[in-house]
Motif scaffolding. Structure first.
Motif, mmCIF file in Angstrom:
data_model
loop_
_atom_site.group_PDB
_atom_site.id
_atom_site.type_symbol
_atom_site.label_atom_id
_atom_site.label_comp_id
_atom_site.label_asym_id
_atom_site.label_seq_id
_atom_site.Cartn_x
_atom_site.Cartn_y
_atom_site.Cartn_z
ATOM 1 N N ALA A 6 0.854 -1.188 0.000
ATOM 2 C CA ALA A 6 0.000 0.000 0.000
ATOM 3 C C ALA A 6 0.884 1.230 0.000
ATOM 4 O O ALA A 6 1.957 1.235 0.604
ATOM 5 N N ASP A 7 0.431 2.263 -0.687
ATOM 6 C CA ASP A 7 1.164 3.523 -0.707
ATOM 7 C C ASP A 7 0.742 4.388 0.468
ATOM 8 O O ASP A 7 -0.374 4.274 0.961
ATOM 9 N N GLY A 8 1.648 5.257 0.893
ATOM 10 C CA GLY A 8 1.307 6.224 1.922
ATOM 11 C C GLY A 8 2.143 6.062 3.170
ATOM 12 O O GLY A 8 2.783 5.040 3.396
ATOM 13 N N ALA A 9 2.089 7.094 3.995
ATOM 14 C CA ALA A 9 2.874 7.123 5.222
ATOM 15 C C ALA A 9 2.406 6.070 6.220
ATOM 16 O O ALA A 9 3.181 5.584 7.027
ATOM 17 N N ASP A 10 1.135 5.716 6.176
ATOM 18 C CA ASP A 10 0.573 4.743 7.116
ATOM 19 C C ASP A 10 0.426 3.354 6.490
ATOM 20 O O ASP A 10 -0.447 2.581 6.889
ATOM 21 N N SER A 11 1.266 3.024 5.523
ATOM 22 C CA SER A 11 1.087 1.769 4.791
ATOM 23 C C SER A 11 1.148 0.549 5.709
ATOM 24 O O SER A 11 0.384 -0.401 5.536
ATOM 25 N N GLU A 12 2.026 0.555 6.707
ATOM 26 C CA GLU A 12 2.112 -0.593 7.611
ATOM 27 C C GLU A 12 0.801 -0.776 8.364
ATOM 28 O O GLU A 12 0.279 -1.887 8.462
ATOM 29 N N ASP A 13 0.238 0.309 8.889
ATOM 30 C CA ASP A 13 -1.040 0.219 9.600
ATOM 31 C C ASP A 13 -2.146 -0.254 8.670
ATOM 32 O O ASP A 13 -2.984 -1.072 9.049
ATOM 33 N N GLU A 14 -2.167 0.263 7.449
ATOM 34 C CA GLU A 14 -3.189 -0.134 6.481
ATOM 35 C C GLU A 14 -3.097 -1.625 6.171
ATOM 36 O O GLU A 14 -4.108 -2.317 6.113
ATOM 37 N N LEU A 15 -1.881 -2.119 5.989
ATOM 38 C CA LEU A 15 -1.701 -3.540 5.690
ATOM 39 C C LEU A 15 -2.122 -4.423 6.860
ATOM 40 O O LEU A 15 -2.713 -5.486 6.670
ATOM 41 N N ALA A 42 -14.085 0.724 2.283
ATOM 42 C CA ALA A 42 -14.533 1.077 3.627
ATOM 43 C C ALA A 42 -13.583 2.063 4.314
ATOM 44 O O ALA A 42 -13.926 2.637 5.339
ATOM 45 N N ARG A 43 -12.413 2.257 3.742
ATOM 46 C CA ARG A 43 -11.413 3.150 4.339
ATOM 47 C C ARG A 43 -11.798 4.603 4.115
ATOM 48 O O ARG A 43 -12.322 4.955 3.058
ATOM 49 N N HIS A 44 -11.517 5.454 5.086
ATOM 50 C CA HIS A 44 -11.764 6.891 4.944
ATOM 51 C C HIS A 44 -10.936 7.458 3.793
ATOM 52 O O HIS A 44 -11.425 8.189 2.959
ATOM 53 N N THR A 45 -9.672 7.093 3.774
ATOM 54 C CA THR A 45 -8.782 7.451 2.675
ATOM 55 C C THR A 45 -8.379 6.154 1.999
ATOM 56 O O THR A 45 -7.755 5.300 2.618
ATOM 57 N N ARG A 46 -8.735 6.016 0.729
ATOM 58 C CA ARG A 46 -8.422 4.787 0.004
ATOM 59 C C ARG A 46 -6.944 4.730 -0.355
ATOM 60 O O ARG A 46 -6.458 5.583 -1.068
ATOM 61 N N PRO A 47 -6.242 3.718 0.122
ATOM 62 C CA PRO A 47 -4.837 3.609 -0.277
ATOM 63 C C PRO A 47 -4.725 2.984 -1.669
ATOM 64 O O PRO A 47 -5.587 2.213 -2.090
ATOM 65 N N ALA A 48 -3.678 3.352 -2.375
ATOM 66 C CA ALA A 48 -3.354 2.661 -3.622
ATOM 67 C C ALA A 48 -2.768 1.313 -3.221
ATOM 68 O O ALA A 48 -1.959 1.227 -2.301
ATOM 69 N N LEU A 49 -3.204 0.254 -3.883
ATOM 70 C CA LEU A 49 -2.721 -1.082 -3.572
ATOM 71 C C LEU A 49 -2.017 -1.682 -4.778
ATOM 72 O O LEU A 49 -2.390 -1.405 -5.914
ATOM 73 N N THR A 50 -1.034 -2.497 -4.511
ATOM 74 C CA THR A 50 -0.387 -3.290 -5.547
ATOM 75 C C THR A 50 -0.414 -4.728 -5.076
ATOM 76 O O THR A 50 0.055 -5.033 -3.978
ATOM 77 N N LEU A 51 -0.980 -5.608 -5.900
ATOM 78 C CA LEU A 51 -1.028 -7.030 -5.605
ATOM 79 C C LEU A 51 -0.049 -7.712 -6.548
ATOM 80 O O LEU A 51 -0.048 -7.441 -7.743
ATOM 81 N N ARG A 52 0.806 -8.565 -5.991
ATOM 82 C CA ARG A 52 1.824 -9.236 -6.800
ATOM 83 C C ARG A 52 1.821 -10.720 -6.484
ATOM 84 O O ARG A 52 1.782 -11.130 -5.333
ATOM 85 N N ILE A 90 3.690 -11.302 -11.913
ATOM 86 C CA ILE A 90 2.506 -10.550 -12.341
ATOM 87 C C ILE A 90 2.064 -9.635 -11.214
ATOM 88 O O ILE A 90 2.035 -10.029 -10.047
ATOM 89 N N GLU A 91 1.716 -8.404 -11.547
ATOM 90 C CA GLU A 91 1.185 -7.507 -10.534
ATOM 91 C C GLU A 91 0.012 -6.711 -11.091
ATOM 92 O O GLU A 91 -0.082 -6.472 -12.289
ATOM 93 N N VAL A 92 -0.883 -6.364 -10.191
ATOM 94 C CA VAL A 92 -2.046 -5.548 -10.516
ATOM 95 C C VAL A 92 -2.019 -4.337 -9.602
ATOM 96 O O VAL A 92 -1.958 -4.480 -8.378
ATOM 97 N N ASP A 93 -2.027 -3.154 -10.196
ATOM 98 C CA ASP A 93 -2.096 -1.906 -9.439
ATOM 99 C C ASP A 93 -3.552 -1.493 -9.324
ATOM 100 O O ASP A 93 -4.281 -1.501 -10.314
ATOM 101 N N ILE A 94 -3.954 -1.119 -8.116
ATOM 102 C CA ILE A 94 -5.304 -0.632 -7.878
ATOM 103 C C ILE A 94 -5.175 0.773 -7.299
ATOM 104 O O ILE A 94 -4.960 0.940 -6.097
#
Length: 131
Positions: free
Chosen positions: A8-17, A79-89, A93-97
């Protein structure tokens, strides 16, 4: 068993994950077929403190519905207040959301294709985007 890496992108990526992992573990439709941990994407560089925990490594059990997992990830993101950008790998193969990507049929189809692709990812190696 297959492995899926989520970042996940962002300063709070660890918490988001960590929140995503908790969401997936509590999702009854996944029937406890998803396990994982939050960790570092790679080893620390000598002489540096490291990058912190920036990737969610999921272990997917056999019999897991790829569509159910895709929908659950998108429901968590929406459901998140701020939607993080996600990358699934998975493999090569990877998909960016991106945050603005809709949780629509096309996005679910891209995630399902990622989850159902052969583990090696041979011949694909392409970057896919859910935008």
């Amino acid at each position: 068993m297959a492995e899926l890496r989520v970042s996940a992108d962002g300063a709070d990526s660890e918490d988001e994950l960590r929140l995503l992992l908790r969401w997936l573990r509590e999702d009854e439709s996944l029937e406890r077929l998803v396990g994982g941990r939050v960790g570092a994407a790679g080893p620390a560089v000598p002489g540096h403190m490291g990058t912190g925990f920036d990737v969610l490594q999921l272990v997917l059990g056999t019999g897991l519905s790829s569509a159910a997992l895709a929908v659950s990830i998108l429901q968590w993101r929406d459901a998140r207040h701020t939607r993080p950008a996600l990358t699934l790998r998975r493999g090569d193969i990877e998909v960016d959301i991106p945050p603005e990507a809709a949780a629509d049929e096309d996005t679910v189809r891209r995630i399902v294709a990622l989850l159902e692709a052969p583990e090696t990812g041979e011949g694909t190696g392409s970057d896919d985007s859910a935008a």
